[in-house]
Design a protein around this motif. Structure first.
Motif, PDB file in Angstrom:
ATOM      1  N   ASN A   1      77.268   0.850  54.991  1.00  0.00           N
ATOM      2  CA  ASN A   1      77.714   1.643  53.853  1.00  0.00           C
ATOM      3  C   ASN A   1      79.236   1.614  53.775  1.00  0.00           C
ATOM      4  N   GLU A   2      79.759   1.683  52.569  1.00  0.00           N
ATOM      5  CA  GLU A   2      81.205   1.714  52.350  1.00  0.00           C
ATOM      6  C   GLU A   2      81.803   2.986  52.945  1.00  0.00           C
TER       7      GLU A   2
ATOM      8  N   TYR B   1      74.551   4.320  46.042  1.00  0.00           N
ATOM      9  CA  TYR B   1      75.480   3.275  46.474  1.00  0.00           C
ATOM     10  C   TYR B   1      75.227   2.851  47.918  1.00  0.00           C
TER      11      TYR B   1
ATOM     12  N   GLY C   1      81.225  -1.932  52.389  1.00  0.00           N
ATOM     13  CA  GLY C   1      79.784  -1.821  52.214  1.00  0.00           C
ATOM     14  C   GLY C   1      79.134  -3.171  51.991  1.00  0.00           C
ATOM     15  N   GLY C   2      77.940  -3.325  52.523  1.00  0.00           N
ATOM     16  CA  GLY C   2      77.144  -4.511  52.254  1.00  0.00           C
ATOM     17  C   GLY C   2      77.626  -5.785  52.916  1.00  0.00           C
ATOM     18  N   THR C   3      78.575  -5.682  53.850  1.00  0.00           N
ATOM     19  CA  THR C   3      79.143  -6.900  54.417  1.00  0.00           C
ATOM     20  C   THR C   3      78.641  -7.224  55.813  1.00  0.00           C
TER      21      THR C   3
ATOM     22  N   THR D   1      75.399  -6.410  58.971  1.00  0.00           N
ATOM     23  CA  THR D   1      74.069  -5.906  59.289  1.00  0.00           C
ATOM     24  C   THR D   1      74.109  -5.160  60.608  1.00  0.00           C
TER      25      THR D   1
ATOM     26  N   ALA E   1      72.253  -2.978  55.744  1.00  0.00           N
ATOM     27  CA  ALA E   1      73.629  -3.277  55.357  1.00  0.00           C
ATOM     28  C   ALA E   1      74.499  -2.055  55.596  1.00  0.00           C
TER      29      ALA E   1
ATOM     30  N   GLY F   1      74.600   0.895  50.984  1.00  0.00           N
ATOM     31  CA  GLY F   1      74.707  -0.522  51.295  1.00  0.00           C
ATOM     32  C   GLY F   1      75.483  -1.336  50.288  1.00  0.00           C
ATOM     33  N   ASP F   2      76.159  -0.685  49.333  1.00  0.00           N
ATOM     34  CA  ASP F   2      76.926  -1.406  48.319  1.00  0.00           C
ATOM     35  C   ASP F   2      78.381  -1.571  48.730  1.00  0.00           C
ATOM     36  N   ASN F   3      78.980  -2.670  48.312  1.00  0.00           N
ATOM     37  CA  ASN F   3      80.412  -2.870  48.479  1.00  0.00           C
ATOM     38  C   ASN F   3      81.087  -2.272  47.245  1.00  0.00           C
TER      39      ASN F   3
ATOM     40  N   GLN G   1      68.311  -2.442  61.631  1.00  0.00           N
ATOM     41  CA  GLN G   1      68.363  -3.435  60.570  1.00  0.00           C
ATOM     42  C   GLN G   1      66.975  -3.950  60.203  1.00  0.00           C
TER      43      GLN G   1
END
Length: 240
Positions: free
Chosen positions: A79-80, A149, A179-181, A183, A77, A151-153, A189
């Motif tokens: 990253n932000e 954090y 983030g996380g949106t 691949t 995923a 791969g976090d949105n 991946q």
């Protein structure tokens, strides 16, 4: 491939606290890393005057870049990534950044990227390695979230400016990559394994050899980066 996460408290060696058992270590695979894909603090630490070589952290989750055949950080995923831009050409003053209800100390209008990172790491909810900051002194600054954090949105930062000079100076923030949106599509991946041991490399190097662990028992909480079961994997990794 068989890497099984576990929650028991057994440890094996000082630089591999995440490794529950040496079982399977004889199946490590020799690989070449693309060092341009790794970031300071998140993936490696700077050396010292007495030991100048940089050191990649053992236990890093890795994937294989299809085009080059080299290995890089596993990136199921995105990253932000957020940008901080100072507008209006100020000649003095400061600004602060607020993230998840925590506000930094005052940051000078012409601060370096390292200073901005230090200010963010001073927040109670951001640990060293959770963000990287790049850009010239005075910005724009590119803030990439990682660490806990990864791969976090995450929430978007806000800014409060007390800038002087210039023409109506201010600070704007934009999310350039959520983030996380998405691949990765370059091959990283797909989870390939873990960096088996701490790996040293010279500053300026773009590649280095390493050992990829593809078989063993892993204690998830001790890995250097948060790592969750891949939901899009096509390999035969077994997770307990």
């Amino acid at each position: 491939m068989d890497i099984q996460p576990t929650t028991t408290s057994e440890t094996v060696t000082a630089d591999r606290p995440w490794l529950l058992s040496l079982h399977g270590s004889e199946t490590n695979k020799t690989i070449t890393l693309d060092l341009t894909k790794f970031s300071e603090t998140v993936h490696w630490v700077e050396g010292t005057a007495f030991q100048p070589m940089r050191r990649l952290k053992s236990g890093l989750p890795l994937g294989k870049v299809t085009a080059s055949g080299l290995y890089a950080p596993y990136a199921a995923a995105t990253n932000e990534v957020q940008t901080v831009t100072i507008t209006g050409s100020p000649t003095g003053g400061t600004f602060t950044l607020t993230w998840n209800s925590q506000t930094t100390a005052a940051i000078a209008y012409n601060a370096t990227a390292a200073t901005v990172r230090t200010a963010l790491e001073g927040l109670s909810n951001i640990d060293p390695g959770d963000v990287t900051v790049t850009g010239s002194a005075g910005g724009p600054y590119t803030v990439t979230f990682g660490g806990q954090y990864l791969g976090d949105n995450t929430a978007q930062m806000t800014a409060t400016a007390s800038l002087t000079g210039g023409s109506t100076p201010g600070v704007t923030i934009a999310t350039t990559t959520a983030g996380g949106t998405a691949t990765a599509t370059d091959g990283t991946q797909t989870f390939a394994g873990l960096l088996f041991t701490e790996t040293a490399f010279n500053p300026g190097s773009t590649k280095c050899g390493a050992a990829l662990m593809v078989h063993g028992d892993v204690r998830m909480a001790k890995l250097p980066l948060p790592f969750e079961r891949p939901t899009d994997r096509t390999d035969s990794i077994n997770f307990s």
